[in-house]
Design a protein around this motif. Structure first.
Motif, PDB file in Angstrom:
ATOM      1  N   VAL A 163       0.828  -1.209   0.000  1.00  0.00           N
ATOM      2  CA  VAL A 163       0.000   0.000   0.000  1.00  0.00           C
ATOM      3  C   VAL A 163       0.861   1.256   0.000  1.00  0.00           C
ATOM      4  CG1 VAL A 163      -1.632   1.334   1.385  1.00  0.00           C
ATOM      5  CG2 VAL A 163      -1.986  -1.109   1.064  1.00  0.00           C
ATOM      6  N   THR A 164       1.909   1.265   0.830  1.00  0.00           N
ATOM      7  CA  THR A 164       2.799   2.429   0.879  1.00  0.00           C
ATOM      8  C   THR A 164       3.456   2.672  -0.467  1.00  0.00           C
ATOM      9  OG1 THR A 164       3.223   2.014   3.216  1.00  0.00           O
ATOM     10  CG2 THR A 164       4.775   3.431   2.058  1.00  0.00           C
ATOM     11  N   ALA A 165       3.920   1.594  -1.107  1.00  0.00           N
ATOM     12  CA  ALA A 165       4.582   1.738  -2.398  1.00  0.00           C
ATOM     13  C   ALA A 165       3.630   2.281  -3.455  1.00  0.00           C
ATOM     14  CB  ALA A 165       5.148   0.390  -2.833  1.00  0.00           C
ATOM     15  N   LEU A 166       2.429   1.715  -3.520  1.00  0.00           N
ATOM     16  CA  LEU A 166       1.469   2.162  -4.521  1.00  0.00           C
ATOM     17  C   LEU A 166       1.012   3.592  -4.259  1.00  0.00           C
ATOM     18  CD1 LEU A 166      -0.673  -1.076  -4.964  1.00  0.00           C
ATOM     19  CD2 LEU A 166       1.137  -0.200  -6.445  1.00  0.00           C
ATOM     20  N   THR A 167       0.865   3.955  -2.988  1.00  0.00           N
ATOM     21  CA  THR A 167       0.471   5.330  -2.663  1.00  0.00           C
ATOM     22  C   THR A 167       1.528   6.328  -3.098  1.00  0.00           C
ATOM     23  OG1 THR A 167      -0.801   4.532  -0.757  1.00  0.00           O
ATOM     24  CG2 THR A 167      -0.215   6.869  -0.797  1.00  0.00           C
ATOM     25  N   ALA A 168       2.789   5.993  -2.832  1.00  0.00           N
ATOM     26  CA  ALA A 168       3.870   6.885  -3.245  1.00  0.00           C
ATOM     27  C   ALA A 168       3.947   7.002  -4.759  1.00  0.00           C
ATOM     28  CB  ALA A 168       5.200   6.387  -2.682  1.00  0.00           C
ATOM     29  N   GLU A 169       3.762   5.895  -5.449  1.00  0.00           N
ATOM     30  CA  GLU A 169       3.816   5.941  -6.915  1.00  0.00           C
ATOM     31  C   GLU A 169       2.649   6.720  -7.475  1.00  0.00           C
ATOM     32  OE1 GLU A 169       5.238   5.347 -10.750  1.00  0.00           O
ATOM     33  OE2 GLU A 169       6.146   5.240  -8.764  1.00  0.00           O
ATOM     34  N   ARG A 170       1.471   6.564  -6.878  1.00  0.00           N
ATOM     35  CA  ARG A 170       0.322   7.329  -7.340  1.00  0.00           C
ATOM     36  C   ARG A 170       0.558   8.828  -7.169  1.00  0.00           C
ATOM     37  NH1 ARG A 170      -5.267   6.718  -4.198  1.00  0.00           N
ATOM     38  NH2 ARG A 170      -3.966   7.762  -2.640  1.00  0.00           N
TER      39      ARG A 170
END
Length: 787
Positions: free
Chosen positions: A323-330
């Motif tokens: 979730v953290t990775a996808l949030t940062a990428e978004r």
């Protein structure tokens, strides 16, 4: 505490990630700071089959920020986890205030003050024990649990070698492709997905593994229910990891799996403790309290219960990382999209602008960061001006000119950052836990090619906000723009957690003349111990000044920077004088892993001339899983305390007013290309240390741009930079010794010290720098030899 050979109870240190959630970082050591000792990393872990003894009792814990003082809490140390609540009964019932993984924390002790500090990745916990005997007992127990084996983050039954990559250490599985969890950071994971055609397949495999673990959790939960008939236990669907939970007697209630729920007040939960719907908090319901139950449980119940919790923690770690990775990428993709939208909407040179207005046109950004309306006004940039000094007096300002016609600003540094090499940062800092780092000489590889004096100037990157405030007729509108300016001062730090600025030497100066922005700036290091940097900027529209000193505290994993001082802005047209404070800055993962920066605290902005309005802005601490990171929330209040304006946003993105989505007041400039190879500098920061032949001829010899160690680092010559840095520091020590031997007190050259009626010290300009620059020029003046 003594050496580890003499003290068998000396705790050990481990560097890895923590799962703690709530505490305070806004604290300082009041006594015995010189007695702090961080304990060494254990050479060998304890035996896996031998568990340390349980310890419990009341301790004093530092109140979480922004509260001050200490409060009594009941702590239970078991299996490497230190849990605490208000009372023992609250711990038994699972009503915890927090939990600390001692095995994954940096622990430091102060025997004189009977203090223990635990630095996790997210928070710092400060504990105090009144009794000397109890202190020794707790330190010994913490030592035993600290040496215990850390839980395996992923595989429940397979043990394979790990790679030492700091808090994001994960097990490296066999195979050619790296697993999602083996990468160093969330951003690295997403980058790997995007760069590798098989990245998304590996991401899918990771999520499939989580799904399999969730099925296993379901089977365990069903076994628990059969062993102990818990009618209120949640049912986790094997096809939906975030399925709703079942609540008896109250019907169905749809709740996300990760949202914290409250207890149902029934006898069953009071006796046993319901398995919570939030996986991170499962541990607080798994207390070994069978002895208090009015009935016996099968022997396999406790083991199954513990296995359930361990596996749930692994699922939580994996999913929260994704979730953290996808949030940062978004967020990164959204930033790119906004930048592209601005480029498409910006009018080309010579073409007419857009016919319709939008909210974005009210934002201060790269496209609107120059002075526009004042270019046609009398006294605009490039013409003689009349400004105000820090005390409100009118002074004649020389023209804002920069030598050299048509100067083209650089867009990149001469060389990229040098690799860190074999610098053992922990070896340098281990003896400095809890102490002020301003007295610690650190290697030049940890610096960026900018100075603290230049960092003060960097706060003026969005000076156009002050220009707008000066032109606003409504005092409430002026307060909103000043509040946005106060927030914008932190925007440039988002990509800058990896390095620190150079510390100025006593007497060092820096000037910045920007006719394109309509201001000029001067700063000077006016004190060495304590280190104090003073600055002053002036234009037709505003006068800006501040004197700042910083208290730096290193806590084992985190570096906390507490600024002391006041920022001042005066608007000549209205006569308004705004004052505000700065918030605390914390750099996480100083020693290993991806560093990230956080600002937290409350800013109070007041108008000393007119108390009709004041503003409060809160820089929020990041919550669990990074939720709420970089958020700011504020309000403009009337004299009576009524809210007249709502402000919200993120300090690295922008600020908005009014109800969501709100009207944009300020938006951060887009980062220049290849900012990673330029220390994360913004375009404005890239220009601060630029030195042209024309400018070299007019600068004083004390200007930061002439400092050789900083210049060598900018050019990529680390060895020469380190040698020059040591020489400059030695020259400063020699000057100080000579001055002390001859009873000489340093006198600042371009600033003067003031004391108000309450004894508060401040530094303001003496209005001599620009006059001396014109006549006779700094080349004709004697200056101290600083390098």
């Amino acid at each position: 505490m003594g050496s580890h050979e003499k003290d068998p109870s000396s705790p050990k240190k481990a560097l890895s990630r923590s799962n703690s959630t709530v505490s305070s970082k806004h604290s300082s050591i009041q006594q015995g700071s010189e007695s702090w000792e961080v304990v060494e990393e254990p050479r060998a872990r304890g035996s896996p089959g031998r568990e340390p003894e349980r310890q419990e009792g009341y301790l004093l814990k530092k109140r979480k920020w922004p509260l001050k003082g200490w409060h009594k809490r009941y702590f239970v140390l078991e299996n490497g986890i230190l849990k605490y609540a208000t009372t023992r009964q609250d711990v038994l019932k699972g009503k915890l205030h927090g939990a600390i993984d001692v095995r994954q924390s940096v622990m430091s002790v102060n025997k004189k003050a009977q203090r223990v500090d635990l630095d996790t990745e997210e928070n710092i916990y400060h504990l105090k024990i009144k009794s000397a005997e109890l202190f020794a007992s707790w330190v010994s127990s913490l030592c035993s649990h600290h040496q215990g084996e850390s839980p395996d983050p992923l595989a429940p039954s397979r043990r394979t070698p790990t790679t030492a990559q700091g808090p994001w250490t994960r097990i490296v599985p066999s195979g050619s492709a790296p697993a999602l969890s083996a990468l160093a950071s969330s951003r690295d994971k997403v980058d790997a997905w995007l760069k590798d055609s098989e990245g998304l397949e590996r991401c899918s495999a990771e999520l499939s593994a989580c799904q399999a673990q969730l099925r296993e959790l379901t089977e365990m939960l069903q076994s628990l229910e059969s062993l102990h008939r818990i009618p209120s236990a949640p049912l986790i669907s094997s096809t939906q990891p975030s399925a709703a939970t079942e609540r008896p007697k109250k019907g169905r209630r749809t709740t996300r799996m990760w949202c914290t729920q409250s207890f149902a007040k029934d006898d069953t939960i009071g006796r046993v403790g319901r398995l919570h719907g939030s996986v991170p908090n499962l541990s607080r319901y798994l207390e070994p309290s069978q002895g208090q139950l009015p009935f016996s449980l099968p022997p396999e119940y406790s083991q199954l219960q513990r296995s359930f919790w361990v596996l749930a923690q692994k699922v939580h770690d994996s999913l929260s990382s994704v979730v953290t990775a996808l949030t940062a990428e978004r967020a990164r993709l959204e930033d790119m999209q906004r930048a592209l939208d601005r480029r498409r909407s910006a009018p080309r040179p010579g073409s007419a602008g857009p016919t319709g207005a939008s909210d974005d046109e009210s934002c201060i950004s790269e496209a609107t960061n120059s002075i526009d309306e004042d270019l046609t006004e009398p006294g605009g940039p490039g013409r003689p001006q009349t400004g105000m000094d820090s005390l409100g007096g009118l002074v004649e300002l020389p023209p804002l000119e920069l030598p050299g016609p048509g100067l083209q600003r650089r867009s990149r540094l001469p060389a990229p950052p040098a690799p860190p090499g074999d610098v053992s940062l922990w070896g340098l800092l281990r003896s400095s836990v809890g102490k002020d780092l301003s007295r610690v000489a650190l290697p030049v590889q940890l610096n960026e090619p900018l100075n603290t004096l230049q960092r003060l100037c960097e706060e003026l990157e969005y000076s156009a906000l002050l220009d707008r405030a000066a032109r606003a007729r409504d005092p409430r509108q002026r307060m909103v723009y000043v509040a946005a300016f106060a927030v914008s001062a932190y925007a440039s730090t988002f990509y800058r957690a990896g390095s620190k600025p150079f510390n100025p030497v006593l007497g060092e100066t820096y000037e910045c003349v920007r006719p394109d922005r309509g201001f000029r700036f001067i700063s000077e290091q006016v004190s060495h111990h304590p280190p104090i940097s003073a600055c002053h900027a002036e234009s037709d529209n505003f006068v800006f000044w501040q004197d700042m000193r910083w208290k730096n505290k290193f806590w084992g994993k985190s570096l906390e920077i507490v600024p002391v001082g006041t920022v001042n802005v005066r608007l000549p047209r209205s006569g308004d004088h705004f004052e505000w404070n700065k918030v605390t800055t914390c750099i996480h993962n100083v020693l290993s892993g991806p560093r990230w920066i956080e600002h937290y605290g409350e800013v109070l902005i007041r108008n000393t001339r007119d108390a009709s309005y004041h503003c409060k802005i809160t820089f929020c601490k990041a919550r669990y899983w990074g939720a709420g990171a970089n958020e700011v929330q504020g309000a403009v209040l009337s004299r009576s305390g009524a809210v007249v304006e709502r402000l919200a946003g993120k300090w690295h993105e922008g600020l908005f007013r009014g109800p969501a989505p709100g009207q944009c007041v300020w938006r951060a400039n887009s980062m220049p290309p290849d900012h990673e190879r330029n220390y994360g500098f913004t375009q404005f920061a890239l220009e601060l240390n630029e030195l042209t032949p024309e400018l070299r001829r007019v600068l004083p010899s004390t200007d930061t741009r002439l400092r050789p160690d900083q210049r060598y680092l900018e050019e990529g010559n680390v060895a020469a930079a380190e040698a020059q840095k040591r020489q400059i520091e030695q020259l400063q020590r020699d000057r100080r010794r000579v001055m002390e031997e001859n009873n000489i007190t340093h006198q600042a050259r371009f600033f003067r010290r003031l004391m108000d009626a309450s004894g508060k010290e401040s530094w303001v300009t003496n209005n001599t720098y620009w006059k001396l620059r014109l006549d006779p020029g700094f080349a004709h003046l004697d200056s101290a030899v600083l390098w």
